[in-house]
Design an enzyme around this catalytic site. Structure first.
Site, PDB file in Angstrom:
ATOM      1  N   LYS A 237      -2.151 -10.868   2.529  1.00  0.00           N
ATOM      2  CA  LYS A 237      -1.222 -10.121   1.665  1.00  0.00           C
ATOM      3  C   LYS A 237      -0.767 -10.998   0.505  1.00  0.00           C
ATOM      4  CE  LYS A 237       1.090  -7.436   5.332  1.00  0.00           C
ATOM      5  NZ  LYS A 237       2.372  -7.206   6.010  1.00  0.00           N
TER       6      LYS A 237
ATOM      7  N   GLY B 205       5.866  -2.195  14.700  1.00  0.00           N
ATOM      8  CA  GLY B 205       5.138  -1.146  13.983  1.00  0.00           C
ATOM      9  C   GLY B 205       4.100  -0.458  14.855  1.00  0.00           C
TER      10      GLY B 205
ATOM     11  N   GLU C 254       0.842  -1.209   0.000  1.00  0.00           N
ATOM     12  CA  GLU C 254       0.000   0.000   0.000  1.00  0.00           C
ATOM     13  C   GLU C 254       0.874   1.256   0.000  1.00  0.00           C
ATOM     14  OE1 GLU C 254      -0.375  -2.599   2.011  1.00  0.00           O
ATOM     15  OE2 GLU C 254      -2.496  -2.966   2.504  1.00  0.00           O
TER      16      GLU C 254
ATOM     17  N   GLU D 187      -3.789  -6.476  17.050  1.00  0.00           N
ATOM     18  CA  GLU D 187      -2.678  -7.091  16.326  1.00  0.00           C
ATOM     19  C   GLU D 187      -1.724  -7.757  17.324  1.00  0.00           C
ATOM     20  OE1 GLU D 187      -1.197  -5.517  12.258  1.00  0.00           O
ATOM     21  OE2 GLU D 187       0.399  -4.943  13.645  1.00  0.00           O
TER      22      GLU D 187
ATOM     23  N   HIS E 121     -25.645   8.425  21.085  1.00  0.00           N
ATOM     24  CA  HIS E 121     -26.812   8.514  20.193  1.00  0.00           C
ATOM     25  C   HIS E 121     -26.750   7.464  19.091  1.00  0.00           C
ATOM     26  CE1 HIS E 121     -28.137  12.227  22.126  1.00  0.00           C
ATOM     27  NE2 HIS E 121     -26.849  12.402  22.333  1.00  0.00           N
TER      28      HIS E 121
HETATM   29  O1  F6P Z   1       0.028  -5.343   8.269  1.00  0.00           O
HETATM   30  C1  F6P Z   1       0.833  -5.495   9.335  1.00  0.00           C
HETATM   31  C2  F6P Z   1       1.961  -4.520   9.456  1.00  0.00           C
HETATM   32  O2  F6P Z   1       3.146  -5.228   9.363  1.00  0.00           O
HETATM   33  C3  F6P Z   1       1.869  -3.765  10.756  1.00  0.00           C
HETATM   34  O3  F6P Z   1       2.303  -4.487  11.831  1.00  0.00           O
HETATM   35  C4  F6P Z   1       2.634  -2.550  10.450  1.00  0.00           C
HETATM   36  O4  F6P Z   1       2.415  -1.528  11.376  1.00  0.00           O
HETATM   37  C5  F6P Z   1       2.130  -2.240   9.065  1.00  0.00           C
HETATM   38  O5  F6P Z   1       1.964  -3.499   8.460  1.00  0.00           O
HETATM   39  C6  F6P Z   1       2.993  -1.349   8.222  1.00  0.00           C
HETATM   40  O6  F6P Z   1       4.268  -1.903   8.037  1.00  0.00           O
HETATM   41  P1  F6P Z   1       5.456  -1.027   7.502  1.00  0.00           P
HETATM   42  O7  F6P Z   1       5.741   0.049   8.497  1.00  0.00           O
HETATM   43  O8  F6P Z   1       6.613  -1.976   7.363  1.00  0.00           O
HETATM   44  O9  F6P Z   1       5.060  -0.442   6.178  1.00  0.00           O
END
Ligand code: F6P
Length: 553
Positions: free
Chosen positions: A517, A276, A220, A362, A393
């Site tokens: 993923k 993370g 992403e 998580e 509400h």
């Molecule tokens: O989807 C899980 C994850 O590994 C999280 O634990 C983490 O915070 C996020 O993706 C983002 O990961 P990165 O900082 O490596 O982009």
């Protein structure tokens, strides 16, 4: 017996004692517990830093609390806590230390990571903080110029999960402390709409992208960062040389950062011992630091540290994170509670619960213990909630009269944030009156007799009766400052730690996010190129076919 020398949770005598105690309590009601002890409201309170926790409206007695503390002791919570603070590799499935507490250690502290030739990590932490501070000051002062020489005035943080939720939540929480001249935005979703909206009205010549990714491989983030780079270069009519002035990276992966075209002198690093979801007080907080300034950021770190020290040193009876963790274990294990609501009575905390969802779910959404054996007890709850009074509400009806037991945390502040116009600040008492009223109504409800005494027609009585006995913990602080935010986050970090320790799970890995993923990567070519995907189940294959036909492919 596991590595810590403890047995399986449900076979521990302390767990079984709690089960017996639960049976003895039966249908106990908070009304009775308060009637039996007029001082309950004061006795069941703990203080940590600027936070006061009132846990009197929980379904516990002195005996419950004693048994829960015995469980924590027998489960080795204190041992594991020390191991974490000392830098031992307690994240066993990833063979990593868990040292987010080192991110807020004072300059002269010594914290060594196990097995890395005894390296003290604190100097590196402060070196990065100092670099971040210099950079943040430059941006804030209009001294960081883009490719065309114009100063940067907009900052777009691109990250997801822990690389988004923490800084985005804290930015919202501390808006009153932000430089209003700077436009700070957050993009996380791979849905192109997110970046599209975030870029509206921005001038590429004055925009800085902060690409936040621990691994720098998250699909992403890399996809959004690549699109942002295209937008920038097209907008500037420039080549790749413009990237250096408009992109910085927050990462542990220098190689991938360089490959993307970001100058690694503009990379702010952190380390594999920062998870993370525990990372927004690391370099991941750069966008926040730009918004609130380095001094406020350090105040926030001091707040974290206050709770770290409390967690490490306060006796069990007064240890706030321990207590919160144990209450959750009590409700999940012995009252069959499936979820936990976190309800901040502060609009500035509108993203706080979403942040906690990752932190908690998580971390503790696991179903095998540290030895890989399936657990036979409840682990992490569904964490949910939105700010009061809005939730009142919407879903509070279910909290008050539904069939589910949902323990809740009510978070409020004695003073409104500084800077509110007096007329708006005056609304604060009404906000807080609602918080106190909800805690009271949830706990004590309204009996049939009380309803009848109001002259309500008999057939209406069941509908208007509130059974009560819905547990809440109230967390009251003086004001939502950077330090108080740090205290709140550390409180929940350590609560989650306590629960994971008792449940005997690894709270620091997240293998459960991997399968989706991998499958998304496999499915994508089928959507775009019509490639054959092996191993698709009948439902997914039919959905893919329908999707392609709807797209006219
Ligand atoms: O989807 C899980 C994850 O590994 C999280 O634990 C983490 O915070 C996020 O993706 C983002 O990961 P990165 O900082 O490596 O982009």
């Amino acid at each position: 017996m596991n590595a810590e020398g403890r047995g399986r949770l449900d076979r521990m005598p302390q767990w079984q004692a709690l089960a017996r105690h639960r049976e003895e309590l039966g249908e106990v009601h908070l009304r009775e517990l308060f009637a039996a002890d007029p001082r309950r409201g004061e006795r069941y309170g703990v203080r940590v830093g600027d936070l006061y926790l009132d846990y009197s409206k929980n379904l516990v007695t002195d005996e419950t609390l004693r048994l829960l503390r015995e469980l924590a002791e027998a489960a080795g919570v204190a041992r594991l806590r020390e191991a974490m603070f000392r830098g031992e590799r307690i994240n066993t499935t990833e063979d990593r230390a868990v040292l987010h507490t080192a991110l807020r250690a004072p300059r002269d502290a010594v914290v060594e990571v196990e097995g890395e030739s005894g390296e003290n990590v604190v100097p590196a932490v402060h070196a990065v903080l100092d670099r971040m501070s210099a950079f943040a000051e430059a941006v804030r002062a209009g001294k960081w110029a883009g490719h065309t020489g114009l100063p940067v005035r907009s900052v777009v943080n691109i990250g997801i999960g822990g690389s988004d939720l923490g800084p985005a939540m804290a930015y919202e929480a501390l808006r009153a402390y932000t430089d209003r001249e700077l436009d700070v935005r957050f993009v996380s979703n791979v849905d192109g709409a997110d970046l599209h909206e975030a870029l509206q009205g921005l001038d590429p010549a004055r925009t800085l992208f902060v690409v936040a990714s621990k691994t720098f491989t998250t699909i992403e983030t890399i996809t959004n960062a690549t699109s942002a780079r295209n937008w920038l270069l097209a907008g500037l009519g420039a080549g790749r040389e413009a990237v250096a002035k408009h992109f910085v990276a927050l990462s542990t992966n220098a190689e991938a950062v360089a490959e993307f075209g970001i100058d690694t002198t503009n990379m702010f690093e952190f380390w594999d011992w920062v998870g993370g979801r525990y990372s927004y007080d690391s370099a991941i907080g750069l966008s926040l630091m730009i918004a609130i300034g380095p001094d406020r950021f350090r105040e926030m770190l001091d707040g974290f540290r206050t709770v770290d020290e409390h967690f490490r040193t306060a006796p069990p009876e007064e240890n706030a994170p321990l207590l919160l963790g144990l209450l959750g274990i009590w409700y999940g294990g012995f009252w069959d509670a499936q979820s936990h609501a976190v309800l901040p009575y502060s609009h500035y905390l509108s993203k706080f619960t979403a942040y906690l969802q990752q932190l908690d779910m998580e971390s503790n959404g696991k179903s095998v213990d540290r030895q890989g054996e399936p657990v036979s007890w409840q682990t992490g709850p569904v964490v949910w909630g939105t700010p009061g009074t809005n939730g009142q509400h919407a879903y509070f009806q279910l909290l008050h009269q539904g069939t589910k037991l949902i323990p809740a945390d009510l978070i409020g502040f004695a003073r409104p944030v500084a800077g509110l116009e007096p007329a708006l600040a005056a609304q604060h008492d009404l906000l807080m009156a609602n918080l106190f009223a909800q805690g009271q109504a949830l706990a004590f409800g309204k009996t049939e007799d009380e309803v009848r005494a109001e002259g309500v027609a008999e057939e209406q009585v069941p509908h208007r009766t509130f059974r009560g006995n819905r547990p809440t913990t109230t967390i009251l602080a003086s004001e939502l400052t950077p330090s108080v935010l740090g205290q709140l986050v550390a409180l929940y970090e350590h609560k989650v730690f306590v629960q994971g320790a008792v449940w005997d799970i690894d709270s620091f890995d997240q293998w459960g996010v991997e399968l989706g993923k991998v499958l998304a990567k496999r499915i994508e070519p089928a959507l775009t190129e019509g490639a054959e995907v092996e191993g698709l189940d009948a439902s997914t294959a039919a959905l893919v076919a329908r999707y392609r036909s709807l797209r006219g492919r």
